[in-house]
Scaffold this active site. Structure first.
Site, PDB file in Angstrom:
ATOM      1  N   TRP A 102       0.828  -1.210   0.000  1.00 36.60           N
ATOM      2  CA  TRP A 102       0.000   0.000   0.000  1.00 36.60           C
ATOM      3  C   TRP A 102       0.855   1.249   0.000  1.00 36.60           C
ATOM      4  CZ3 TRP A 102      -4.317  -0.517  -2.147  1.00 36.60           C
ATOM      5  CH2 TRP A 102      -5.091  -1.670  -1.964  1.00 36.60           C
ATOM      6  N   ASP A 175      -1.804   6.740   6.211  1.00 41.34           N
ATOM      7  CA  ASP A 175      -2.869   5.875   5.707  1.00 41.34           C
ATOM      8  C   ASP A 175      -3.189   4.872   6.814  1.00 41.34           C
ATOM      9  OD1 ASP A 175      -4.470   3.958   4.540  1.00 41.34           O
ATOM     10  OD2 ASP A 175      -3.151   3.571   2.821  1.00 41.34           O
ATOM     11  N   LYS A 199     -12.389  -1.730   6.011  1.00 40.76           N
ATOM     12  CA  LYS A 199     -11.573  -2.662   6.780  1.00 40.76           C
ATOM     13  C   LYS A 199     -12.075  -2.681   8.233  1.00 40.76           C
ATOM     14  CE  LYS A 199      -9.036  -2.949   3.008  1.00 40.76           C
ATOM     15  NZ  LYS A 199      -8.149  -1.912   2.615  1.00 40.76           N
TER      16      LYS A 199
HETATM   17  C1  LIG Z   1      -7.483  -1.412   1.333  1.00 38.76           C
HETATM   18  C2  LIG Z   1      -6.407  -0.400   1.509  1.00 38.76           C
HETATM   19  C3  LIG Z   1      -6.251   0.674   0.616  1.00 38.76           C
HETATM   20  C4  LIG Z   1      -7.122   0.851  -0.614  1.00 38.76           C
HETATM   21  O1  LIG Z   1      -8.422   1.086  -0.266  1.00 38.76           O
HETATM   22  P1  LIG Z   1      -9.550   1.322  -1.377  1.00 38.76           P
HETATM   23  O2  LIG Z   1     -10.692   1.756  -0.532  1.00 38.76           O
HETATM   24  O3  LIG Z   1      -9.769   0.022  -2.060  1.00 38.76           O
HETATM   25  O4  LIG Z   1      -9.082   2.378  -2.303  1.00 38.76           O
HETATM   26  C5  LIG Z   1      -5.248   1.590   0.873  1.00 38.76           C
HETATM   27  N1  LIG Z   1      -4.443   1.470   1.940  1.00 38.76           N
HETATM   28  C6  LIG Z   1      -4.560   0.451   2.821  1.00 38.76           C
HETATM   29  C7  LIG Z   1      -3.637   0.384   3.998  1.00 38.76           C
HETATM   30  C8  LIG Z   1      -5.552  -0.513   2.630  1.00 38.76           C
HETATM   31  O5  LIG Z   1      -5.675  -1.530   3.503  1.00 38.76           O
END
Ligand SMILES: *Cc1c(COP(=O)(O)O)cnc(C)c1O
Length: 363
Positions: A102, A175, A199
């Site tokens: 990511w 993030d 998540k």
């Molecule tokens: C799932 C995830 C993303 C991407 O998320 P989307 O909503 O599919 O764009 C980005 N960063 C992390 C750490 C993730 O787990």
């Protein structure tokens, strides 16, 4: 229906109580005669849902007044470009810490807008650890420092917040898609945090951003309206239609978290669950976890079987036992157990008991 435990990395398990309440309110929310899905986002019913969702979120974390909370769409992936578009503020460089897939995606996207300094990376071991901060090579001219607090695919998590007080007031950006609200959080250490909801917060379709007010208002020339944080901040996330139903469900999750005792209680439960799994992985050489002990994720636990020929059998049998979605990410193989806030301790205990038995049978 037998009890199913869902270990999906995302979209992921939601608290049963939340889904039950949503079912009860599905056709008629609080006597309004409408489903939340049918409400105008500017009507008084939905405005009250949005206000409570935000105030519960602020209360759970303890977010001060000078931070805006934005309810956006586009997923965490859209933040990979929205962050540089809004936070470069006339500068041309940004620091990124690369701890996995990511982070790498965030870097690739930001690279379209500025010069990236990868200040630290664990690519040398294929991302099995967090580089210690005294090894970081930060750029004093960077507009911001970006990292990924939990690598959902690799299972590598920061258990500390980078110390950047001495660093020219350069804001820290994170993030937190897969570990937000899994533990207490001092928001004042950050300029901006973002997270896709699917998540650890709620359904897909909602992306949360918390941003310090003074960072707003200097987007790159040509930034699309919907990619401008300030537009969303000035319009209370209602410049256009926000993801109303996802906000409602996420609001129910916030209430559930408060009833569970908030983030301190959540962290304790999350540690209990993760220890159950990691202890088994370490005690039993039938299984292997590649991640450095100090940096193991409390949310996503990747592991392999010593004999990968047994992978399919393992997945079939876990599934037959109500333990589902354990297959590892397509890029790494093996298994991954995602054990977010909504995964009960009993689910992890059942998985661990199954894994012991499976190891004994095939040893
Ligand atoms: C799932 C995830 C993303 C991407 O998320 P989307 O909503 O599919 O764009 C980005 N960063 C992390 C750490 C993730 O787990």
């Amino acid at each position: 229906m037998d009890q199913i435990y869902n270990f999906s990395a995302g979209p992921a398990v939601l608290p049963k109580e939340v889904l039950q309440q949503a079912r009860e309110e599905m056709l008629d929310w609080h006597g309004s005669g409408m489903s939340v899905m049918e409400m105008s986002h500017r009507g008084k019913e939905f405005m009250s849902i949005a206000a409570k969702t935000e105030s519960d979120f602020r209360e759970l974390i303890g977010i001060p007044e000078n931070y805006k909370v934005l309810f956006l769409q586009g997923g965490a992936s859209s933040q990979f470009s929205m962050v540089p578009m809004n936070l470069l503020r006339g500068k041309i460089k940004a620091d990124y810490i690369n701890t996995g897939q990511w982070s790498t995606k965030a870097i690739e996207e930001a690279d379209r807008y500025c010069t990236i300094n990868v200040a630290a990376s664990s690519a040398d071991t294929n991302f099995t650890y967090v580089p210690a901060q005294d090894k970081w090579q930060l750029d004093p001219e960077a507009a911001y420092i970006h990292y990924t607090s939990n690598e959902t695919i690799g299972g590598v998590e920061f258990h500390w917040v980078p110390e950047i007080d001495s660093h020219n007031g350069i804001p820290l950006v994170v993030d937190m898609s897969s570990d937000i609200l899994s533990r207490p959080l001092d928001i004042t250490r950050f300029g901006l945090i973002y997270a896709g909801a699917q998540k650890n917060l709620g359904p897909a379709g909602l992306t949360l951003v918390v941003v310090r007010e003074d960072l707003l208002g200097k987007p790159l020339p040509g930034t699309p309206t919907l990619y401008n944080y300030q537009i969303h901040a000035q319009n209370d996330s209602m410049y256009n239609t926000p993801p109303t139903y996802a906000m409602y469900i996420t609001g129910l999750v916030f209430t559930w978290l408060k009833n569970k005792g908030g983030l301190v209680a959540m962290e304790n439960t999350n540690i209990t669950k993760a220890n159950l799994l990691y202890d088994l992985l370490d005690d039993n050489d039938f299984y292997h976890c590649p991640v450095a002990k100090a940096d193991r994720s409390l949310m996503n636990v990747p592991f392999t079987l010593k004999n990968s020929a047994l992978d399919e059998k393992f997945l079939r049998q876990t599934s037959n036992n109500g333990l589902i979605q354990l297959k590892g990410h397509r890029s790494v193989g093996g298994m991954r157990a995602s054990i977010y806030n909504a995964m009960p301790v009993e689910g992890v205990a059942k998985l661990v008991a199954f894994m012991k038995e499976f190891a004994n049978q095939h040893a």
